[in-house]
Motif scaffolding. Structure first.
Motif, PDB file in Angstrom:
ATOM      1  N   PRO A   5       0.822  -1.163  -0.146  1.00 38.95           N
ATOM      2  CA  PRO A   5       0.045  -0.125   0.159  1.00 38.95           C
ATOM      3  C   PRO A   5       0.649   1.221   0.164  1.00 38.95           C
ATOM      4  O   PRO A   5       2.147   1.322   0.477  1.00 38.95           O
ATOM      5  CB  PRO A   5      -0.812  -0.052   1.259  1.00 38.95           C
ATOM      6  N   ILE A   7       0.441   5.488   1.014  1.00 41.54           N
ATOM      7  CA  ILE A   7      -0.296   6.550   1.466  1.00 41.54           C
ATOM      8  C   ILE A   7       0.335   7.792   1.189  1.00 41.54           C
ATOM      9  O   ILE A   7       1.724   7.862   1.867  1.00 41.54           O
ATOM     10  CB  ILE A   7      -0.460   6.376   3.082  1.00 41.54           C
ATOM     11  N   PRO A  40       3.069   1.053   5.312  1.00 42.53           N
ATOM     12  CA  PRO A  40       2.595   1.227   3.921  1.00 42.53           C
ATOM     13  C   PRO A  40       4.015   2.163   3.436  1.00 42.53           C
ATOM     14  O   PRO A  40       4.930   2.552   4.083  1.00 42.53           O
ATOM     15  CB  PRO A  40       1.677   1.934   3.705  1.00 42.53           C
ATOM     16  N   LEU A 216      -4.378   4.129  -6.190  1.00 42.73           N
ATOM     17  CA  LEU A 216      -4.930   5.038  -5.052  1.00 42.73           C
ATOM     18  C   LEU A 216      -6.347   5.470  -5.425  1.00 42.73           C
ATOM     19  O   LEU A 216      -6.584   5.875  -6.428  1.00 42.73           O
ATOM     20  CB  LEU A 216      -3.826   6.068  -4.403  1.00 42.73           C
ATOM     21  N   ILE A 226     -10.519   5.406   6.016  1.00 37.25           N
ATOM     22  CA  ILE A 226      -9.388   4.485   5.149  1.00 37.25           C
ATOM     23  C   ILE A 226      -9.577   3.184   5.594  1.00 37.25           C
ATOM     24  O   ILE A 226      -9.274   2.306   4.674  1.00 37.25           O
ATOM     25  CB  ILE A 226      -8.093   5.186   5.681  1.00 37.25           C
ATOM     26  N   GLN A 229     -11.886   1.777   3.196  1.00 36.62           N
ATOM     27  CA  GLN A 229     -11.407   1.854   1.515  1.00 36.62           C
ATOM     28  C   GLN A 229     -10.493   0.648   1.366  1.00 36.62           C
ATOM     29  O   GLN A 229     -10.242   0.211   0.331  1.00 36.62           O
ATOM     30  CB  GLN A 229     -10.834   3.309   1.552  1.00 36.62           C
ATOM     31  N   MET A 230      -9.494   0.738   2.311  1.00 37.76           N
ATOM     32  CA  MET A 230      -8.273  -0.437   2.170  1.00 37.76           C
ATOM     33  C   MET A 230      -8.869  -1.877   2.215  1.00 37.76           C
ATOM     34  O   MET A 230      -8.217  -2.841   1.809  1.00 37.76           O
ATOM     35  CB  MET A 230      -7.453  -0.175   3.507  1.00 37.76           C
ATOM     36  N   ASP A 236      -5.371   0.388  -3.488  1.00 34.87           N
ATOM     37  CA  ASP A 236      -3.954   0.150  -2.950  1.00 34.87           C
ATOM     38  C   ASP A 236      -3.499   1.297  -2.067  1.00 34.87           C
ATOM     39  O   ASP A 236      -2.071   1.316  -1.678  1.00 34.87           O
ATOM     40  CB  ASP A 236      -3.012  -0.129  -4.215  1.00 34.87           C
ATOM     41  N   GLY A 237      -4.300   1.949  -1.789  1.00 39.02           N
ATOM     42  CA  GLY A 237      -3.788   3.208  -0.755  1.00 39.02           C
ATOM     43  C   GLY A 237      -4.484   4.510  -1.056  1.00 39.02           C
ATOM     44  O   GLY A 237      -5.875   4.411  -1.671  1.00 39.02           O
ATOM     45  N   ALA A 238      -3.982   5.565  -0.521  1.00 37.05           N
ATOM     46  CA  ALA A 238      -4.800   6.855  -0.616  1.00 37.05           C
ATOM     47  C   ALA A 238      -3.931   8.250  -1.038  1.00 37.05           C
ATOM     48  O   ALA A 238      -2.703   8.199  -0.346  1.00 37.05           O
ATOM     49  CB  ALA A 238      -5.524   7.209   0.532  1.00 37.05           C
ATOM     50  N   ALA A 257      -4.010   1.821   7.266  1.00 35.67           N
ATOM     51  CA  ALA A 257      -3.789   1.081   5.846  1.00 35.67           C
ATOM     52  C   ALA A 257      -2.747  -0.039   6.157  1.00 35.67           C
ATOM     53  O   ALA A 257      -2.253  -0.682   5.209  1.00 35.67           O
ATOM     54  CB  ALA A 257      -2.932   2.196   4.987  1.00 35.67           C
TER      55      ALA A 257
END
Ligand code: PGA
Length: 258
Positions: A5, A7, A40, A216, A226, A229-230, A236-238, A257
């Motif tokens: 991931p 971030i 991450p 992301l 989060i 979402q994860m 795969d992240g944000a 994450a």
């Protein structure tokens, strides 16, 4: 395939040099008890004028837990381009990633798909990682053209890149109507669009690159969004804007994450 991931905090046009170094230090402090391997990939993107100060803070710490991105860079190496900063220059300042094609750059500074493609090529050529942004406006969403619009942005951005370079790149899906509005895109819908993007990547660069590329979600990501979402298959992240401006909320997102 398990993808690591990512971030990434996009600080946008905020913070002087001293404030940027302070925030970078505060983020590292929040993460100090976490083993690097468990984290991450954590990336922060200050303004150009703070790149040096943030890089110094990150290298002085020596923990290697946080990397730095530039929020933009021009594809020409040097020359008569008043006001621009090249990829070589942000690399020299310590950036390892460059955000390109953010909707704010497309909207306010006329960045085109063609420019984004040239920037992606230059960034990869110099061994940095492009974070390529895409996303639809509310009007496009309501008109039912979300998928076709994003597919065309992605095809243009990746045009002419090798499969290996595509695999190393990062894409951020950021619906424009969710940026800075507090209106997060429903996570199932974000996952659906991101899976669609992965399919486009497969079409243009093959299954292996589609499997490896990190995609992301961005748009009002907060500590309380989060985890859900994860949990989705393709997110795969944000890419985090507002919530990356305080160390506490950004660190909570990083931990969410893990
Ligand atoms: P936001 O911004 O988290 O403040 O919505 C996200 C972005 O623009 O990258």
């Amino acid at each position: 395939m398990s993808r690591r991931p990512v971030i990434a905090g996009n600080w946008k046009m905020h913070k002087l040099q001293s404030e940027s170094a302070e925030l970078a230090n505060a983020v590292m402090k929040e993460l100090k008890d976490i083993d690097k391997a468990a984290l991450p990939e954590v990336v922060i993107a200050p303004v150009y004028t703070s790149l040096y100060a943030v890089n110094k803070a990150l290298t002085d710490c020596g923990c290697g837990k946080v990397k730095m991105a530039a929020q933009n860079a021009f594809y020409e190496t040097q020359g008569a381009f008043t006001g621009e900063v090249s990829v070589e220059m942000v690399k020299d300042a310590g950036a390892e990633y460059v955000i390109i094609g953010h909707s704010e750059r497309r909207q306010y500074f006329g960045e085109t798909d063609e420019m984004i493609n040239k920037k992606a090529k230059k960034i990869l050529e110099l061994g940095l990682v492009p974070i390529i942004c895409c996303g639809e406006s509310l009007e496009q969403r309501e008109a039912g053209v979300t998928d076709s619009h994003i597919a065309s942005q992605i095809k243009a951005a990746l045009d002419g890149l090798s499969a290996e370079d595509v695999a190393k790149s990062i894409i951020a899906y950021e619906p424009i109507w969710a940026i800075g509005t507090g209106k997060t895109c429903d996570s199932d819908e974000a996952n659906r669009v991101i899976a669609m993007i992965r399919n486009v990547v497969k079409e243009v660069a093959g299954a292996d690159s589609a499997d490896k590329i990190r995609i992301l979600y961005g748009g009002s990501v907060k500590p309380n969004t989060i985890v859900e979402q994860m949990s989705k298959s393709d997110i795969d992240g944000a890419l985090v804007g507002g919530a990356s401006l305080t160390a506490d909320s950004f660190a909570q997102i990083v931990k969410g994450a893990m």
